[in-house]
Design an enzyme around this catalytic site. Structure first.
Site, PDB file in Angstrom:
ATOM      1  N   LYS A   1     -26.267  19.968-113.568  1.00 53.78           N
ATOM      2  CA  LYS A   1     -25.002  20.727-113.566  1.00 53.78           C
ATOM      3  C   LYS A   1     -24.841  20.058-114.648  1.00 53.78           C
ATOM      4  CE  LYS A   1     -25.193  21.886-108.596  1.00 53.78           C
ATOM      5  NZ  LYS A   1     -26.537  20.874-108.427  1.00 53.78           N
ATOM      6  N   PHE A   2     -24.804  20.024-116.416  1.00 55.77           N
ATOM      7  CA  PHE A   2     -23.483  20.016-117.264  1.00 55.77           C
ATOM      8  C   PHE A   2     -22.453  19.858-116.747  1.00 55.77           C
ATOM      9  CE2 PHE A   2     -28.032  19.854-119.124  1.00 55.77           C
ATOM     10  CZ  PHE A   2     -28.107  18.723-119.029  1.00 55.77           C
TER      11      PHE A   2
ATOM     12  N   ASP B   1     -31.563  20.003-112.512  1.00 53.31           N
ATOM     13  CA  ASP B   1     -30.191  20.816-112.018  1.00 53.31           C
ATOM     14  C   ASP B   1     -29.500  19.622-112.166  1.00 53.31           C
ATOM     15  OD1 ASP B   1     -28.023  21.443-110.584  1.00 53.31           O
ATOM     16  OD2 ASP B   1     -29.704  21.261-108.291  1.00 53.31           O
TER      17      ASP B   1
ATOM     18  N   GLY C   1     -35.218  23.628 -99.581  1.00 49.30           N
ATOM     19  CA  GLY C   1     -35.988  22.133 -99.410  1.00 49.30           C
ATOM     20  C   GLY C   1     -36.267  21.567 -98.532  1.00 49.30           C
ATOM     21  N   ARG C   2     -35.330  21.554 -97.029  1.00 49.46           N
ATOM     22  CA  ARG C   2     -35.703  20.917 -95.781  1.00 49.46           C
ATOM     23  C   ARG C   2     -36.366  21.637 -94.917  1.00 49.46           C
ATOM     24  NH1 ARG C   2     -29.360  18.850 -95.391  1.00 49.46           N
ATOM     25  NH2 ARG C   2     -29.526  20.403 -96.231  1.00 49.46           N
TER      26      ARG C   2
ATOM     27  N   ASP D   1     -18.991  19.119-119.852  1.00 44.05           N
ATOM     28  CA  ASP D   1     -18.423  18.150-120.676  1.00 44.05           C
ATOM     29  C   ASP D   1     -17.594  18.677-121.693  1.00 44.05           C
ATOM     30  OD1 ASP D   1     -17.571  15.787-122.521  1.00 44.05           O
ATOM     31  OD2 ASP D   1     -19.072  14.748-121.371  1.00 44.05           O
ATOM     32  N   ILE D   2     -17.208  17.939-122.978  1.00 43.87           N
ATOM     33  CA  ILE D   2     -17.143  18.929-124.123  1.00 43.87           C
ATOM     34  C   ILE D   2     -18.201  19.728-124.626  1.00 43.87           C
ATOM     35  CG2 ILE D   2     -15.168  17.510-124.511  1.00 43.87           C
ATOM     36  CD1 ILE D   2     -16.795  16.201-126.947  1.00 43.87           C
TER      37      ILE D   2
ATOM     38  N   ASN E   1     -19.838  20.112-127.265  1.00 45.47           N
ATOM     39  CA  ASN E   1     -20.561  19.372-128.476  1.00 45.47           C
ATOM     40  C   ASN E   1     -22.055  18.813-127.401  1.00 45.47           C
ATOM     41  OD1 ASN E   1     -21.121  18.850-130.897  1.00 45.47           O
ATOM     42  ND2 ASN E   1     -20.574  16.520-129.627  1.00 45.47           N
TER      43      ASN E   1
ATOM     44  N   THR F   1     -20.435  24.940-103.189  1.00 44.04           N
ATOM     45  CA  THR F   1     -19.574  25.883-101.788  1.00 44.04           C
ATOM     46  C   THR F   1     -19.628  24.447-101.320  1.00 44.04           C
ATOM     47  OG1 THR F   1     -22.677  25.024-101.983  1.00 44.04           O
ATOM     48  CG2 THR F   1     -22.241  27.344-101.768  1.00 44.04           C
TER      49      THR F   1
ATOM     50  N   LYS G   1     -37.894  21.850-108.668  1.00 46.61           N
ATOM     51  CA  LYS G   1     -36.292  21.334-108.817  1.00 46.61           C
ATOM     52  C   LYS G   1     -35.838  19.977-108.802  1.00 46.61           C
ATOM     53  CE  LYS G   1     -31.927  22.511-106.425  1.00 46.61           C
ATOM     54  NZ  LYS G   1     -31.577  20.607-106.012  1.00 46.61           N
TER      55      LYS G   1
ATOM     56  N   GLN H   1     -25.983  23.411 -93.550  1.00 48.67           N
ATOM     57  CA  GLN H   1     -25.925  24.934 -94.718  1.00 48.67           C
ATOM     58  C   GLN H   1     -24.724  25.571 -93.307  1.00 48.67           C
ATOM     59  OE1 GLN H   1     -26.068  25.133 -97.551  1.00 48.67           O
ATOM     60  NE2 GLN H   1     -28.038  24.404 -98.174  1.00 48.67           N
TER      61      GLN H   1
HETATM   62  O1  C5P Z   1     -32.266  21.912 -97.681  1.00 47.14           O
HETATM   63  P1  C5P Z   1     -31.700  22.560 -98.200  1.00 47.14           P
HETATM   64  O2  C5P Z   1     -32.532  23.576 -98.034  1.00 47.14           O
HETATM   65  O3  C5P Z   1     -30.553  23.145 -97.896  1.00 47.14           O
HETATM   66  O4  C5P Z   1     -31.735  22.203 -99.941  1.00 47.14           O
HETATM   67  C1  C5P Z   1     -31.011  23.458-100.786  1.00 47.14           C
HETATM   68  C2  C5P Z   1     -31.105  22.552-102.136  1.00 47.14           C
HETATM   69  O5  C5P Z   1     -30.266  23.453-102.754  1.00 47.14           O
HETATM   70  C3  C5P Z   1     -30.357  20.887-102.144  1.00 47.14           C
HETATM   71  O6  C5P Z   1     -31.395  20.516-103.544  1.00 47.14           O
HETATM   72  C4  C5P Z   1     -28.983  20.928-102.335  1.00 47.14           C
HETATM   73  O7  C5P Z   1     -28.097  20.072-103.312  1.00 47.14           O
HETATM   74  C5  C5P Z   1     -28.821  22.332-103.476  1.00 47.14           C
HETATM   75  N1  C5P Z   1     -27.729  23.200-102.648  1.00 47.14           N
HETATM   76  C6  C5P Z   1     -26.960  23.941-102.098  1.00 47.14           C
HETATM   77  N2  C5P Z   1     -25.768  24.701-101.951  1.00 47.14           N
HETATM   78  C7  C5P Z   1     -25.793  24.646-103.103  1.00 47.14           C
HETATM   79  C8  C5P Z   1     -25.947  24.556-104.230  1.00 47.14           C
HETATM   80  C9  C5P Z   1     -27.058  23.741-104.303  1.00 47.14           C
HETATM   81  O8  C5P Z   1     -27.514  23.191-100.808  1.00 47.14           O
HETATM   82  N3  C5P Z   1     -24.263  25.184-103.475  1.00 47.14           N
END
Ligand code: C5P
Length: 238
Positions: A64-65, A62, A216-217, A67-68, A70, A126, A35, A196
């Protein structure tokens, strides 16, 4: 069940091309999708997507567009030309915006003879709670809004949503089996949760109805990232 590693989307939350390259080399063929978010894309641009594709890996763009119609449709065409596997937009951009983006992406993919990327909608971030929604004029429980926007996305022909663990069940029920659910906020029971607030284990998220897990982490900060991926795969398979 399909190969569990294909369900893992690794969040390349880094700020340098070389750092992204290092992670893709390390996790190549160990996860399903990489991602690329706003930070890395703003820093490195499309060449980071090319680098991942050249290594035979898939990309979730990722950005996250919102906008209008078009403008989002044109951005969606460019994302399609980059040959990403997934990209996303905000459902709050509305039905017309989502529909136009879908149509534009489909037409571009057809012209190029490639598969159309999966297009995902973000419902409510979130980071927003009921009070935050009220401030921007949206009344009522967050989950009601999430369900409303997911249903709108489905009607517009969008392939699925990015949803928090606590939303998976309700969306799956409302939007059916074919609608994709991509879920961040995944932690193994033994792990720290970082920022989280509500997490599910990989297995729980899949059992509740998620198709893909954004992680991610738990991988990036692990002493042994490959072993961390292995543990996640084992949890899903258990
Ligand atoms: O490090 P971690 O596993 O928490 O990363 C989660 C990924 O998902 C990050 O790139 C974060 O920006 C993304 N994300 C999130 N919660 C959301 C939407 C996206 O943690 N609601």
């Amino acid at each position: 069940m399909s190969d569990p590693k294909e369900k893992i989307i690794f969040a390349l939350d880094v700020d340098h091309f070389s750092e992204a390259q290092r992670w893709v080399r390390l996790l190549k063929d160990k996860v399903g999708i990489f991602k690329v978010g706003k930070q890395l894309f703003t820093h490195s641009g499309p060449k980071v997507v090319d680098m991942i594709l050249q290594k035979g890996q898939k990309v979730f763009l990722d950005l996250k567009f919102h906008d209008i119609p078009n403008t989002v449709a044109r951005a969606g065409e460019e994302a399609t030309k980059l040959n990403v596997t997934m990209f996303n937009l905000h459902a709050l951009g509305g039905f017309e915006m989502m529909k136009k983006a879908m149509e534009a992406s489909r037409a571009t993919a057809k012209d190029l003879g490639i598969s159309k990327p999966l297009i995902l909608a973000v419902t409510v971030l979130t980071s927003m709670d009921e009070a935050g929604l009220k401030e921007v004029g949206i009344q009522g429980p967050v989950l009601d809004e999430v369900e409303r926007l997911a249903t709108l996305a489905l009607k517009a022909g969008i392939d699925g949503v990015v949803a928090s663990p606590k939303e998976i069940g309700a969306i799956r029920k409302r939007c059916g089996e074919k609608f994709l659910i991509v879920t961040p906020g995944i932690r193994l029971p033994s792990e720290k949760k970082d920022d989280q607030k509500r997490t599910l284990s990989p297995k729980e998220a899949i059992q509740t109805g998620a198709n893909y897990l954004v992680i991610g982490r738990p991988i990036k900060d692990a002493k042994d990232p490959i072993a961390a991926v292995q543990k996640i795969v084992e949890d899903i398979s258990s």
